[in-house]
Design a protein around this motif. Sequence first.
Motif, PDB file in Angstrom:
ATOM      1  N   PHE A 208       0.822  -1.216   0.000  1.00  0.00           N
ATOM      2  CA  PHE A 208       0.000   0.000   0.000  1.00  0.00           C
ATOM      3  C   PHE A 208       0.859   1.271   0.000  1.00  0.00           C
ATOM      4  CE2 PHE A 208       0.603  -0.938   4.526  1.00  0.00           C
ATOM      5  CZ  PHE A 208       0.957   0.298   5.044  1.00  0.00           C
ATOM      6  N   ALA A 209       2.075   1.223   0.570  1.00  0.00           N
ATOM      7  CA  ALA A 209       2.940   2.405   0.578  1.00  0.00           C
ATOM      8  C   ALA A 209       3.325   2.796  -0.843  1.00  0.00           C
ATOM      9  CB  ALA A 209       4.194   2.134   1.412  1.00  0.00           C
ATOM     10  N   THR A 210       3.700   1.796  -1.654  1.00  0.00           N
ATOM     11  CA  THR A 210       4.041   2.051  -3.057  1.00  0.00           C
ATOM     12  C   THR A 210       2.829   2.566  -3.814  1.00  0.00           C
ATOM     13  OG1 THR A 210       5.724   0.312  -3.009  1.00  0.00           O
ATOM     14  CG2 THR A 210       4.915   1.005  -5.173  1.00  0.00           C
ATOM     15  N   THR A 211       1.658   1.978  -3.548  1.00  0.00           N
ATOM     16  CA  THR A 211       0.426   2.408  -4.210  1.00  0.00           C
ATOM     17  C   THR A 211       0.112   3.859  -3.876  1.00  0.00           C
ATOM     18  OG1 THR A 211      -0.445   0.156  -4.087  1.00  0.00           O
ATOM     19  CG2 THR A 211      -2.037   1.925  -4.471  1.00  0.00           C
ATOM     20  N   ALA A 212       0.312   4.240  -2.628  1.00  0.00           N
ATOM     21  CA  ALA A 212       0.015   5.610  -2.207  1.00  0.00           C
ATOM     22  C   ALA A 212       0.915   6.621  -2.910  1.00  0.00           C
ATOM     23  CB  ALA A 212       0.170   5.731  -0.695  1.00  0.00           C
ATOM     24  N   VAL A 213       2.216   6.386  -2.880  1.00  0.00           N
ATOM     25  CA  VAL A 213       3.158   7.333  -3.484  1.00  0.00           C
ATOM     26  C   VAL A 213       2.975   7.378  -4.997  1.00  0.00           C
ATOM     27  CG1 VAL A 213       5.596   7.883  -3.819  1.00  0.00           C
ATOM     28  CG2 VAL A 213       4.790   7.070  -1.596  1.00  0.00           C
ATOM     29  N   ARG A 214       2.685   6.236  -5.586  1.00  0.00           N
ATOM     30  CA  ARG A 214       2.440   6.204  -7.029  1.00  0.00           C
ATOM     31  C   ARG A 214       1.181   6.996  -7.378  1.00  0.00           C
ATOM     32  NH1 ARG A 214       2.783   0.310  -9.145  1.00  0.00           N
ATOM     33  NH2 ARG A 214       4.942   0.683  -8.491  1.00  0.00           N
ATOM     34  N   GLY A 215       0.163   6.861  -6.517  1.00  0.00           N
ATOM     35  CA  GLY A 215      -1.060   7.624  -6.733  1.00  0.00           C
ATOM     36  C   GLY A 215      -0.824   9.116  -6.613  1.00  0.00           C
ATOM     37  N   TRP A 216       0.002   9.516  -5.668  1.00  0.00           N
ATOM     38  CA  TRP A 216       0.306  10.945  -5.511  1.00  0.00           C
ATOM     39  C   TRP A 216       1.076  11.485  -6.714  1.00  0.00           C
ATOM     40  CZ3 TRP A 216       2.184  10.090   0.190  1.00  0.00           C
ATOM     41  CH2 TRP A 216       1.072  10.097   1.040  1.00  0.00           C
ATOM     42  N   THR A 217       1.989  10.689  -7.250  1.00  0.00           N
ATOM     43  CA  THR A 217       2.783  11.161  -8.394  1.00  0.00           C
ATOM     44  C   THR A 217       1.922  11.340  -9.644  1.00  0.00           C
ATOM     45  OG1 THR A 217       3.393   8.888  -8.989  1.00  0.00           O
ATOM     46  CG2 THR A 217       4.900  10.093  -7.546  1.00  0.00           C
ATOM     47  N   LYS A 218       0.810  10.614  -9.727  1.00  0.00           N
ATOM     48  CA  LYS A 218      -0.070  10.712 -10.893  1.00  0.00           C
ATOM     49  C   LYS A 218      -1.061  11.866 -10.780  1.00  0.00           C
ATOM     50  CE  LYS A 218       0.162   5.805 -12.117  1.00  0.00           C
ATOM     51  NZ  LYS A 218      -0.614   4.543 -12.297  1.00  0.00           N
TER      52      LYS A 218
ATOM     53  N   ASN B  97       2.684  18.987  -4.330  1.00  0.00           N
ATOM     54  CA  ASN B  97       2.907  19.050  -2.889  1.00  0.00           C
ATOM     55  C   ASN B  97       4.137  18.243  -2.492  1.00  0.00           C
ATOM     56  OD1 ASN B  97       1.628  20.556  -0.948  1.00  0.00           O
ATOM     57  ND2 ASN B  97       0.094  19.040  -0.435  1.00  0.00           N
ATOM     58  N   MET B  98       4.209  17.039  -3.027  1.00  0.00           N
ATOM     59  CA  MET B  98       5.290  16.120  -2.672  1.00  0.00           C
ATOM     60  C   MET B  98       6.644  16.653  -3.124  1.00  0.00           C
ATOM     61  SD  MET B  98       5.435  12.031  -3.436  1.00  0.00           S
ATOM     62  CE  MET B  98       5.272  12.274  -5.207  1.00  0.00           C
ATOM     63  N   LEU B  99       6.674  17.343  -4.262  1.00  0.00           N
ATOM     64  CA  LEU B  99       7.937  17.818  -4.832  1.00  0.00           C
ATOM     65  C   LEU B  99       8.139  19.320  -4.664  1.00  0.00           C
ATOM     66  CD1 LEU B  99       8.045  15.702  -8.132  1.00  0.00           C
ATOM     67  CD2 LEU B  99       9.006  15.164  -5.877  1.00  0.00           C
ATOM     68  N   ASP B 100       7.459  19.911  -3.729  1.00  0.00           N
ATOM     69  CA  ASP B 100       7.656  21.334  -3.445  1.00  0.00           C
ATOM     70  C   ASP B 100       9.051  21.520  -2.838  1.00  0.00           C
ATOM     71  OD1 ASP B 100       7.670  23.938  -2.282  1.00  0.00           O
ATOM     72  OD2 ASP B 100       5.485  23.903  -2.168  1.00  0.00           O
TER      73      ASP B 100
END
Length: 205
Positions: A158-168, A175-178
């Motif tokens: 689920f951790a990979t799924t979450a970060v992948r979802g945020w990148t899309k 937000n993540m890459l601010d």
Amino acid sequence: MQLGKVRERADREYESRRIILLVGRLSAGVSSKSVNGLSPNPQIHNTENVMKRKLFSSFVLTVAIITALCGIANAQSRGESEVFDLVNRERSRARLGMLEWDDRLAQVARDYSRRMAREGFFDHYDPNGKTVIDRASHLRNWSTIGENLFVCDPHPYFATTAVRGWTKSPTHRGNMLDRNWTATGIGIASARDGSIFITQVFTRE
């Protein structure tokens, strides 16, 4: 004289009976059974010392357990550590500075994830209309704050799924890459149906 002697003898007999009675009461408080093949210690003071040592040992053990539990409560969970590492990996790929872990932000994130899981809602605004600005208002070390949320069904990655979802998502990726963020905290909670709620809070001093 005879009457005085009779009274004196009666007094001595009374005192003797009273002493025997007191000794009998004290003896009743000491176990007459052997423990592990050893004779019981008939001395009251030694028994009290043993009890005091046992009570002190129990107190020390209780304090140690509470301290350990507090440490566990503040420590990163495996899922939180995975999300943290994956987000910093994305920032590294974008040649951005790594975020530092902040326990206070993590507690804000955990509290909100638990509330969403418990009350069954998913939004940056809680049912009272408050945002992460309000939830972190008691912290004094930030000037700007942001938040990413994610929810999914339970599965090992689920951790990979979450970060992948945020990148899309353009907003979540932004937000993540601010580049202005310097610290972050992540909190994860599970609902009764198994759904996993993830909250990540970002700040800049």
